[in-house]
Write a protein that holds these residues in place. Structure first.
Motif, PDB file in Angstrom:
ATOM      1  N   ARG A 147       2.813  -0.596   8.917  1.00 31.55           N
ATOM      2  CA  ARG A 147       3.126  -1.906   8.379  1.00 31.55           C
ATOM      3  C   ARG A 147       4.171  -1.854   7.269  1.00 31.55           C
ATOM      4  NH1 ARG A 147       0.240  -4.862   4.112  1.00 31.55           N
ATOM      5  NH2 ARG A 147       1.360  -6.800   3.970  1.00 31.55           N
ATOM      6  N   PHE A 148       4.151  -0.829   6.444  1.00 34.58           N
ATOM      7  CA  PHE A 148       5.076  -0.771   5.313  1.00 34.58           C
ATOM      8  C   PHE A 148       6.526  -0.626   5.759  1.00 34.58           C
ATOM      9  CE2 PHE A 148       4.573   3.750   6.093  1.00 34.58           C
ATOM     10  CZ  PHE A 148       5.812   4.279   5.780  1.00 34.58           C
ATOM     11  N   VAL A 149       6.741  -0.201   7.027  1.00 37.10           N
ATOM     12  CA  VAL A 149       8.103   0.017   7.520  1.00 37.10           C
ATOM     13  C   VAL A 149       8.903  -1.285   7.505  1.00 37.10           C
ATOM     14  CG1 VAL A 149       9.448   0.672   9.563  1.00 37.10           C
ATOM     15  CG2 VAL A 149       7.487   2.048   8.859  1.00 37.10           C
ATOM     16  N   SER A 150       8.249  -2.414   7.826  1.00 36.38           N
ATOM     17  CA  SER A 150       8.965  -3.690   7.806  1.00 36.38           C
ATOM     18  C   SER A 150       9.482  -4.010   6.404  1.00 36.38           C
ATOM     19  CB  SER A 150       8.059  -4.810   8.307  1.00 36.38           C
ATOM     20  OG  SER A 150       6.924  -4.953   7.463  1.00 36.38           O
ATOM     21  N   LEU A 151       8.717  -3.644   5.382  1.00 37.96           N
ATOM     22  CA  LEU A 151       9.159  -3.849   4.002  1.00 37.96           C
ATOM     23  C   LEU A 151      10.356  -2.965   3.692  1.00 37.96           C
ATOM     24  CD1 LEU A 151       8.789  -5.104   1.202  1.00 37.96           C
ATOM     25  CD2 LEU A 151       7.124  -3.314   0.690  1.00 37.96           C
ATOM     26  N   VAL A 152      10.326  -1.715   4.162  1.00 41.70           N
ATOM     27  CA  VAL A 152      11.445  -0.799   3.939  1.00 41.70           C
ATOM     28  C   VAL A 152      12.729  -1.366   4.538  1.00 41.70           C
ATOM     29  CG1 VAL A 152      12.376   1.485   4.457  1.00 41.70           C
ATOM     30  CG2 VAL A 152       9.986   1.242   3.789  1.00 41.70           C
ATOM     31  N   VAL A 319       4.432  -3.517  -5.583  1.00 43.99           N
ATOM     32  CA  VAL A 319       3.144  -3.949  -6.158  1.00 43.99           C
ATOM     33  C   VAL A 319       3.286  -5.334  -6.783  1.00 43.99           C
ATOM     34  CG1 VAL A 319       1.489  -3.490  -7.998  1.00 43.99           C
ATOM     35  CG2 VAL A 319       2.227  -1.628  -6.516  1.00 43.99           C
ATOM     36  N   LEU A 320       4.371  -5.562  -7.535  1.00 45.52           N
ATOM     37  CA  LEU A 320       4.594  -6.874  -8.142  1.00 45.52           C
ATOM     38  C   LEU A 320       4.762  -7.962  -7.086  1.00 45.52           C
ATOM     39  CD1 LEU A 320       7.030  -5.965 -11.060  1.00 45.52           C
ATOM     40  CD2 LEU A 320       4.596  -6.496 -11.210  1.00 45.52           C
ATOM     41  N   ALA A 321       5.293  -7.563  -5.911  1.00 41.06           N
ATOM     42  CA  ALA A 321       5.477  -8.527  -4.825  1.00 41.06           C
ATOM     43  C   ALA A 321       4.191  -8.777  -4.052  1.00 41.06           C
ATOM     44  CB  ALA A 321       6.563  -8.037  -3.873  1.00 41.06           C
ATOM     45  N   GLY A 322       3.115  -8.096  -4.427  1.00 37.86           N
ATOM     46  CA  GLY A 322       1.829  -8.364  -3.802  1.00 37.86           C
ATOM     47  C   GLY A 322       1.408  -7.384  -2.738  1.00 37.86           C
ATOM     48  N   GLN A 323       2.130  -6.266  -2.580  1.00 35.67           N
ATOM     49  CA  GLN A 323       1.729  -5.270  -1.593  1.00 35.67           C
ATOM     50  C   GLN A 323       0.586  -4.421  -2.147  1.00 35.67           C
ATOM     51  OE1 GLN A 323       3.353  -5.191   1.585  1.00 35.67           O
ATOM     52  NE2 GLN A 323       3.986  -7.127   0.660  1.00 35.67           N
ATOM     53  N   SER A 324      -0.189  -3.868  -1.230  1.00 38.67           N
ATOM     54  CA  SER A 324      -1.258  -2.974  -1.664  1.00 38.67           C
ATOM     55  C   SER A 324      -0.657  -1.697  -2.231  1.00 38.67           C
ATOM     56  CB  SER A 324      -2.173  -2.635  -0.487  1.00 38.67           C
ATOM     57  OG  SER A 324      -1.475  -1.868   0.483  1.00 38.67           O
ATOM     58  N   LEU A 325      -1.429  -0.993  -3.051  1.00 38.05           N
ATOM     59  CA  LEU A 325      -0.937   0.233  -3.667  1.00 38.05           C
ATOM     60  C   LEU A 325      -0.550   1.262  -2.619  1.00 38.05           C
ATOM     61  CD1 LEU A 325      -0.393   1.762  -6.281  1.00 38.05           C
ATOM     62  CD2 LEU A 325      -2.777   2.548  -6.245  1.00 38.05           C
ATOM     63  N   ARG A 326      -1.320   1.368  -1.527  1.00 38.97           N
ATOM     64  CA  ARG A 326      -1.017   2.338  -0.469  1.00 38.97           C
ATOM     65  C   ARG A 326       0.354   2.053   0.145  1.00 38.97           C
ATOM     66  NH1 ARG A 326      -5.449   2.685   3.849  1.00 38.97           N
ATOM     67  NH2 ARG A 326      -6.053   4.627   2.816  1.00 38.97           N
ATOM     68  N   SER A 399      -8.437  -4.963 -10.049  1.00 40.07           N
ATOM     69  CA  SER A 399      -7.393  -5.889 -10.494  1.00 40.07           C
ATOM     70  C   SER A 399      -6.210  -5.889  -9.538  1.00 40.07           C
ATOM     71  CB  SER A 399      -6.926  -5.516 -11.905  1.00 40.07           C
ATOM     72  OG  SER A 399      -7.992  -5.612 -12.834  1.00 40.07           O
ATOM     73  N   LEU A 400      -5.829  -4.689  -9.074  1.00 42.22           N
ATOM     74  CA  LEU A 400      -4.722  -4.602  -8.121  1.00 42.22           C
ATOM     75  C   LEU A 400      -5.056  -5.305  -6.817  1.00 42.22           C
ATOM     76  CD1 LEU A 400      -3.485  -0.905  -8.622  1.00 42.22           C
ATOM     77  CD2 LEU A 400      -2.233  -3.004  -9.159  1.00 42.22           C
ATOM     78  N   GLN A 401      -6.274  -5.131  -6.338  1.00 42.59           N
ATOM     79  CA  GLN A 401      -6.676  -5.782  -5.095  1.00 42.59           C
ATOM     80  C   GLN A 401      -6.701  -7.300  -5.260  1.00 42.59           C
ATOM     81  OE1 GLN A 401     -10.413  -3.978  -4.120  1.00 42.59           O
ATOM     82  NE2 GLN A 401      -9.506  -2.024  -3.473  1.00 42.59           N
ATOM     83  N   THR A 402      -7.217  -7.764  -6.395  1.00 44.45           N
ATOM     84  CA  THR A 402      -7.255  -9.206  -6.642  1.00 44.45           C
ATOM     85  C   THR A 402      -5.848  -9.778  -6.740  1.00 44.45           C
ATOM     86  OG1 THR A 402      -9.339  -8.951  -7.848  1.00 44.45           O
ATOM     87  CG2 THR A 402      -8.103 -10.990  -8.203  1.00 44.45           C
ATOM     88  N   TYR A 403      -4.962  -9.070  -7.445  1.00 49.08           N
ATOM     89  CA  TYR A 403      -3.575  -9.533  -7.584  1.00 49.08           C
ATOM     90  C   TYR A 403      -2.878  -9.574  -6.228  1.00 49.08           C
ATOM     91  CZ  TYR A 403       1.348  -9.585  -8.888  1.00 49.08           C
ATOM     92  OH  TYR A 403       2.675  -9.903  -8.996  1.00 49.08           O
ATOM     93  N   SER A 404      -3.063  -8.522  -5.421  1.00 49.56           N
ATOM     94  CA  SER A 404      -2.445  -8.472  -4.096  1.00 49.56           C
ATOM     95  C   SER A 404      -2.909  -9.629  -3.233  1.00 49.56           C
ATOM     96  CB  SER A 404      -2.767  -7.142  -3.414  1.00 49.56           C
ATOM     97  OG  SER A 404      -2.242  -7.100  -2.103  1.00 49.56           O
ATOM     98  N   ALA A 405      -4.218  -9.885  -3.236  1.00 53.37           N
ATOM     99  CA  ALA A 405      -4.751 -10.989  -2.423  1.00 53.37           C
ATOM    100  C   ALA A 405      -4.254 -12.329  -2.945  1.00 53.37           C
ATOM    101  CB  ALA A 405      -6.272 -10.952  -2.421  1.00 53.37           C
ATOM    102  N   GLY A 406      -4.178 -12.468  -4.275  1.00 52.74           N
ATOM    103  CA  GLY A 406      -3.760 -13.739  -4.852  1.00 52.74           C
ATOM    104  C   GLY A 406      -2.309 -14.070  -4.564  1.00 52.74           C
TER     105      GLY A 406
END
Length: 748
Positions: A147-152, A319-326, A399-406
């Motif tokens: 999935r991360f490839v589309s972001l790249v 991460v700031l754009a809402g992606q998961s840390l992985r 917090s990261l999970q909540t931010y990503s979902a939000g």
């Protein structure tokens, strides 16, 4: 014996050595560009143990042509529509990374004691990652379905565009030798104006021309015509004061919107490979091993800065754009290299004679080092994530999970945003076209009319009449056309205090129209005549001929939009790597292998959903496209399946349809994954999935529901929609958009 020109001897030496080195690097499973660089080092003047080329300047000319072909090919793959489709996550991440790396590169150069120009070019060199190296690494490591490839790929599109802007800005700075803010702003406005004019004119004219010639276009004529258009645009762009690379890139992006783009790419490939090889060999020729040894410390420092800086800032932006840390770490550690554009930026500094001799070979050395480390860093992304996850405090992880979902919730676009977007688009496009017509009139048409047809003052009057006739449809769209959308009406009726700003918007665009006509006529007559005629034209003439002007503008607009979308309409060309979903379930595609065990079996018999948790949302079979196939549909060799699932589900599913590594194919524009918020106006509130008849209405599936922070993949058809649910629907794009409109209409 006939005399052999030195250029032919040089080409024989270059291509012969390059052929041997690339064979070696191919055998070693390394990027071919490194083989070209080594060949350039061997035949260059800094390696006396090997024969050296004779005519350096001729090879430089060939290398310049190579840059044109490289940028032309990049433009064919770019397409401005892809830029529009790039998601907010890719845009935010790319711009943050580029800005940070420019600043980091400039700071590194300054800390090393380099000049301001060397430091500035170093920042540009460090800012742009290598599309070629990333593509190759993804293919070799089998990561293209992640999935991360589309972001790249979205970030790479942003980087390509910024790299073109950097070439223009660095050229301006190098020539002026000043860091004047107003001068840079003027260059940016000039660039934006010409880009808009060339793109609008190109999209309006070139696809129409190619369609008219379609029956007479052979492979040979299509290739020659495409290259002719490319070099004509190069000449136009350089005449306007920009680089030839910009012209080649722009024409490539225009042709990318035509139905002939795949054929042009196929025909261009061997020529691009030839001249590209000469370019990279010429890059290697400038490498001085002795100089590199003297600057070994800066090479290692800059390489480490590139790797650590890109990994950190890309990950931070994701991460700031809402992606998961992985996914953020996987994205960041995939982009830790520099490549083709860095060479072009370094070459620009050499050709303009504004950078020191050491910068060019340092850039090449850094590129080589970071290229070698890229695959290893990609492999380390997942282990590094697991280590980091264990080390992070649980509160931080939550917090990261909540931010990503939000950040991935549906964001409602306000009425004011929609109104301002509509006004800005109409004003910008029509103003640019009118200014272009004014410049064309004053600089080219007026001298021809007054000196060769009719003398003054009748010549100026005829010129003004012709110019105003050409501008009339666009002036009407700018100043008279009603732009009162649903959002406009909502603001006007619901909020009394909104009427003042809305009236101001209308007055502003009328004033712009008056100003444009006044500017044109003031060039030919006087300011008072221009102002009076402008008020008369905007206030009386244009409203009087509204019906005819509306028809003319509609024809022009429809032609432009058809040309812009002809590729999708006529071929339904698959989109490349579009970011579709902000959580783990996402779209990927596979081609059914002739060796697969699933051949001839129906989807019900195969039970992919029950076994792997994935959904088949589309099957492409020859010229047919089956959206939301039913359970009785069998699978055949060569079927292209569009599948929705998580990374892990897709990885388990892949061997079933592709026992051997299969080439990933792209999803088509007809299929999309859309999230809808269940609110009080949701038409199916309180109904089950089965009762809502989602499948029949969208030719799609409800693939997920988010409820109270919990995610349900593949919900049961008896699941009832509840207030606050976030529903994920996969199916035919137009039908889903109509369903979304149905959801919004009650509140309109």
């Amino acid at each position: 014996m006939a005399h052999v020109p030195p250029l032919i001897l040089d080409l024989a030496l270059i291509l012969g050595v390059a052929g041997i080195t690339t064979l070696i690097f191919k055998k070693l499973n390394q990027p071919l560009v490194l083989g070209y660089l080594l060949a350039g080092l061997l035949v260059g003047p800094n390696f006396p143990l090997f024969p050296t080329i004779l005519e350096t300047e001729s090879i430089r000319t060939w290398a310049d042509i190579g840059v044109i072909f490289l940028l032309f090919g990049l433009g064919l793959e770019f397409s401005f529509k892809k830029l529009v489709q790039v998601g907010g996550a890719a845009s935010l991440t790319g711009l943050l990374e580029i800005g940070a790396m420019l600043l980091l590169g400039y700071s590194t150069g300054t800390w090393l004691g380099w000049s301001a120009m060397d430091s500035l070019f170093l920042g540009g060199i460090m800012a742009i990652s290598s599309t070629t190296i990333i593509l190759r690494a993804f293919e070799e490591l089998g990561l293209k379905t992640r999935r991360f490839v589309s972001l790249v790929f979205g970030i790479l599109i942003i980087e390509d565009l910024v790299a073109i802007l950097l070439l223009v800005l660095l050229s301006t700075l190098a020539i002026s030798q000043r860091f004047a803010g107003m001068e840079l702003l003027g260059s940016l406005l000039k660039l934006g104006f010409f880009l808009t004019v060339w793109f609008l004119a190109g999209i309006f004219l070139i696809p129409s021309l190619l369609r008219r010639l379609r029956q007479t276009l052979t492979d040979e004529t299509l290739l020659i015509l495409s290259l002719g258009l490319c070099f004509v645009m190069v000449v136009l762009v350089t005449s306007a004061g920009f680089s030839s690379a910009l012209g080649a890139f722009l024409m490539g992006s225009i042709l990318a919107e035509t139905i002939f783009v795949e054929k042009i790419e196929h025909l261009l490939r061997p020529i691009k490979d030839l001249f590209g090889a000469v370019f990279f060999v010429s890059v290697g020729m400038l490498i001085n091993p002795v100089l590199l040894l003297d600057y070994l410390g800066p090479v290692l420092l800059i390489s480490a800065t590139v790797i650590l800086g890109k990994a950190f800032f890309v990950s931070l932006g994701a991460v700031l754009a809402g992606q998961s840390l992985r996914h953020a770490l996987a994205t960041g550690m995939s982009m830790t290299q520099i490549g083709e554009f860095s060479f072009i930026i370094a070459t620009l500094g050499v050709s303009l004679r504004v950078t020191s001799d050491f910068l060019y070979p340092i850039a090449v050395a850094v590129s080589v080092l970071t290229t070698f480390t890229t695959p290893y860093l990609m492999r380390l992304a997942e282990p590094f994530y697991r280590v980091l996850e264990r080390q992070l405090p649980s509160r931080w992880r939550a917090s990261l999970q909540t931010y990503s979902a939000g950040t991935q919730r549906i964001t409602q676009v306000s009425d004011w945003q929609q109104v301002l977007r509509t006004y800005l688009q109409a004003v910008t496009i029509n103003t640019v076209i009118c200014i272009a017509l004014i410049l064309l009139t004053t600089y080219f048409l007026t001298p021809i009319v007054t000196f060769r047809i009719i003398a003054s003052p009748w010549g100026e009057m005829l010129t003004a009449l012709l110019a105003l006739s050409l501008m009339a449809p666009f002036l009407w769209a700018l100043s008279v056309k009603k732009l009162r959308s649903t959002s406009y009406v909502t603001l006007w009726r619901s909020r009394v205090f909104s009427r003042g700003p809305l009236v101001a918007l209308e007055a502003a665009r009328i004033a712009i129209g008056v100003g444009l006509v006044s500017f044109l006529l003031a060039q030919l007559f006087s300011v008072l005549v221009g102002l009076g005629a402008a008020v008369l034209m905007i206030g009386v003439v244009l409203p009087l001929f509204t019906h005819r002007l509306q028809q003319t503008y509609a024809r022009l607009e429809n032609r432009f939009l058809y040309n812009l979308n002809a590729r999708a309409l006529e071929q339904q060309r698959p989109m490349a790597y579009r970011h579709l979903v902000p959580w783990d379930a996402h779209l990927a595609s596979f081609e059914v292998s002739p060796d697969a065990d699933c051949l001839g079996k129906t989807l019900t018999e195969l039970a992919f959903r029950e076994k792997y948790g994935v959904n088949i949302v589309q099957i492409e079979r020859g010229s047919r496209t089956i959206v939301a196939p039913n359970g009785a549909e069998p699978l055949f060799p060569g079927d292209k399946l569009t599948v929705v699932g998580t990374d892990e589900q897709l990885q388990r599913f892949k061997p079933t349809v592709a026992p051997t590594p299969a080439q990933v194919v792209h999803t088509t524009p007809e299929v999309m994954l859309k999230q809808l918020m269940v609110d009080a106006q949701f038409p199916f509130l309180g109904k089950s999935i089965r009762e809502a008849r989602i499948r029949e209405k969208t030719h799609g599936l409800v693939v997920g529901i988010e409820r109270g922070g919990q995610r349900m993949l593949n919900p049961d058809p008896a699941t009832v929609f509840q207030l606050g649910d976030v529903v994920w629907i996969s199916g035919e794009k137009q039908l889903i958009l109509s369903l979304e409109h149905e959801n919004e209409s009650p509140s309109a």
